[in-house]
Scaffold this motif. Structure first.
Motif, PDB file in Angstrom:
ATOM      1  N   HIS A  83      25.153  40.810  27.816  1.00  0.00           N
ATOM      2  CA  HIS A  83      24.934  41.394  26.814  1.00  0.00           C
ATOM      3  C   HIS A  83      23.916  42.482  26.760  1.00  0.00           C
ATOM      4  O   HIS A  83      24.208  43.780  26.411  1.00  0.00           O
ATOM      5  CB  HIS A  83      24.637  40.530  25.427  1.00  0.00           C
ATOM      6  N   ARG A  84      22.753  42.005  27.236  1.00  0.00           N
ATOM      7  CA  ARG A  84      21.580  42.984  27.291  1.00  0.00           C
ATOM      8  C   ARG A  84      21.943  44.060  28.326  1.00  0.00           C
ATOM      9  O   ARG A  84      21.508  45.318  27.894  1.00  0.00           O
ATOM     10  CB  ARG A  84      20.257  42.157  27.601  1.00  0.00           C
ATOM     11  N   GLN A 131      24.580  46.532  26.841  1.00  0.00           N
ATOM     12  CA  GLN A 131      23.855  47.198  25.652  1.00  0.00           C
ATOM     13  C   GLN A 131      22.863  48.324  26.135  1.00  0.00           C
ATOM     14  O   GLN A 131      22.763  49.467  25.553  1.00  0.00           O
ATOM     15  CB  GLN A 131      23.098  46.296  24.703  1.00  0.00           C
ATOM     16  N   GLN A 191      24.838  51.137  27.300  1.00  0.00           N
ATOM     17  CA  GLN A 191      25.258  52.027  26.234  1.00  0.00           C
ATOM     18  C   GLN A 191      24.230  52.862  25.769  1.00  0.00           C
ATOM     19  O   GLN A 191      24.497  54.108  25.427  1.00  0.00           O
ATOM     20  CB  GLN A 191      25.655  51.117  24.787  1.00  0.00           C
ATOM     21  N   ARG A 192      22.983  52.574  25.601  1.00  0.00           N
ATOM     22  CA  ARG A 192      22.071  53.347  25.407  1.00  0.00           C
ATOM     23  C   ARG A 192      21.432  54.575  26.352  1.00  0.00           C
ATOM     24  O   ARG A 192      21.649  55.626  26.096  1.00  0.00           O
ATOM     25  CB  ARG A 192      20.589  52.540  25.083  1.00  0.00           C
ATOM     26  N   VAL A 219      30.559  43.751  23.085  1.00  0.00           N
ATOM     27  CA  VAL A 219      29.428  44.675  23.060  1.00  0.00           C
ATOM     28  C   VAL A 219      29.958  46.159  22.552  1.00  0.00           C
ATOM     29  O   VAL A 219      29.426  46.792  21.898  1.00  0.00           O
ATOM     30  CB  VAL A 219      28.850  44.975  24.655  1.00  0.00           C
ATOM     31  N   VAL A 277      31.523  51.020  26.898  1.00  0.00           N
ATOM     32  CA  VAL A 277      30.479  51.468  27.706  1.00  0.00           C
ATOM     33  C   VAL A 277      31.099  52.688  28.629  1.00  0.00           C
ATOM     34  O   VAL A 277      31.786  52.412  29.446  1.00  0.00           O
ATOM     35  CB  VAL A 277      29.893  50.339  28.668  1.00  0.00           C
ATOM     36  N   PRO A 314      17.337  45.617  25.346  1.00  0.00           N
ATOM     37  CA  PRO A 314      18.332  46.724  25.843  1.00  0.00           C
ATOM     38  C   PRO A 314      17.590  48.120  25.856  1.00  0.00           C
ATOM     39  O   PRO A 314      17.808  48.713  26.613  1.00  0.00           O
ATOM     40  CB  PRO A 314      19.279  46.705  24.617  1.00  0.00           C
ATOM     41  N   ASP A 315      16.915  48.271  24.789  1.00  0.00           N
ATOM     42  CA  ASP A 315      16.054  49.602  24.580  1.00  0.00           C
ATOM     43  C   ASP A 315      14.926  49.741  25.795  1.00  0.00           C
ATOM     44  O   ASP A 315      14.783  50.839  26.455  1.00  0.00           O
ATOM     45  CB  ASP A 315      15.286  49.711  23.456  1.00  0.00           C
TER      46      ASP A 315
END
Length: 380
Positions: free
Chosen positions: A208-209, A212, A215-216, A245, A248, A331-332
């Motif tokens: 997941h991380r 994500q 995506q960022r 999620v 992507v 994720p960030d």
């Protein structure tokens, strides 16, 4: 005519299957008629190995996670021990997986079956108290890092430095263009490899991380391509997580092919473990991440002896690549650190040079050296 040698091996995860497959190749060169069986995977089977159980049965990491599978794992070890005591092999070779293998090796050694352990447990990084158990359990250790033999000798443990088998199998300059062609990636693309691990528990805590974070990254730097190698048994779960999620852009989920992904990429976001050393041998800048059950993390962090957990950092004795562990692996933060490599080509070139030096240190004819060491144990 002398009876053909027989060996029992246990590999407990995908990386162990890879190492054992290379080891078996060297052993077969020395003993063409040998037999081998135990617990392993497809790379071992390709060398004539007979898997009595698949390695996936043992591929669990973390104290809490192991407890959930404890009864099954202990049952497998008991059955294997009884089978080997009833029909003793010429030698037993445990490939990594020390929590499973050391107890088994101790029991077999006590009954006169030579016990060899391939890949020294990381007593220099954590759980130093394990050294006494190693001394009691094995006749010989095949070490993949050069400093380990002196450390073991201080405790009366015979060992041989055989180099890291992947250092000989991975080229000095990986062919990025060929890898991209094989994977259908544009030659001029910027590619990020996502490697959340080969165990189901790692997928649950990291996929997941990682997705994500992708995506960022895609939002901040449009046009990026992402490749995610998935163990075939875990692909369905990874695809379900990706659906959860959300989209992507330019994501390619692969069937295995982690080496192709590492050869093709510009940078990798990668789970802490053996794969980080593979990424270093491919000379790829990386961001190392890990997240696990909270209680398992609390136990493990107290046993850590060095400030690093990633193998490239441990071997270089420096934070040459970032490590984002547990709560820090957001994720960030993951996206930010990966994009930092892409924004700083000079830093990427410098770490690639560090990894080239490391590659030279680890390159040996591992299969031949290991087979020779095994031969000396058998001759005792």
């Amino acid at each position: 005519m002398a009876e053909a040698l027989s060996f029992s091996l246990v590999a407990g995860e995908a990386s162990g299957d890879l190492l054992a497959g290379l080891l078996l190749g060297g052993m077969r060169d020395k003993w063409p008629d040998m037999r081998s069986a135990g617990i392993g995977g497809p790379r071992m089977a390709a060398q004539g190995f007979e898997p009595w159980w698949p390695y996936e049965k043992l591929a669990v990491r973390g104290y809490v996670e192991v407890l959930r599978h404890y009864r099954e794992i202990v049952g497998i070890r008991h059955q294997l021990r009884e089978r080997l005591l009833a029909n003793p092999p010429s030698a037993f070779i445990g490939v990594d997986a020390p929590d499973f293998n050391l107890d088994l090796e101790r029991d077999l050694k006590a009954q006169g079956i030579p016990a060899i352990h391939f890949v020294c447990p990381s007593i220099w990084a954590w759980r130093a108290d394990r050294v006494e158990k190693i001394r009691q359990s094995v006749d010989h250790v095949l070490c993949i890092f050069p400093f380990e033999t002196d450390l073991l000798a201080q405790h009366g443990i015979d060992a041989t430095y055989v180099g890291h088998p992947l250092a000989k199998n991975i080229p000095d300059v990986p062919d990025r263009a060929a890898a991209r062609t094989a994977l259908g990636l544009p030659q001029d693309a910027t590619v990020v490899a996502l490697l959340p691990g080969s165990r189901s528990s790692e997928i649950e805590y990291l996929a997941h991380r990682f997705l994500q974070a992708a995506q960022r990254m895609a939002k901040q730097q449009p046009g990026l391509y992402f490749v995610l190698p998935a163990m075939p048994a875990l692909r369905a779960r990874i695809e379900a997580i990706a659906k959860d999620v959300g989209e992507v852009p330019n994501l390619l989920v692969l069937n295995g092919q982690s080496h192709a992904a590492l050869a093709a990429c510009d940078v990798t976001l990668i789970a802490s473990g053996t794969a980080t050393l593979e990424a270093a041998l491919f000379k790829r800048p990386m961001v190392i991440a890990y997240n696990m059950n909270w209680l398992s993390w609390q136990i493990m962090r107290r046993k850590k002896l060095q400030p690093w957990v990633g193998l490239p950092n441990i071997l270089c004795q420096d934070f040459v690549v970032p490590e984002l562990l547990q709560d820090a692996a957001t994720p960030d933060a993951l996206a930010h650190e990966v994009l930092q490599w892409l924004a700083n080509p000079a830093a990427a070139a410098a770490v690639q040079q560090r990894f080239a030096t490391l590659h030279d240190t680890l390159r040996r004819d591992t299969p031949a050296l290991a087979a020779h060491a095994i031969e000396k144990v058998l001759a005792r």
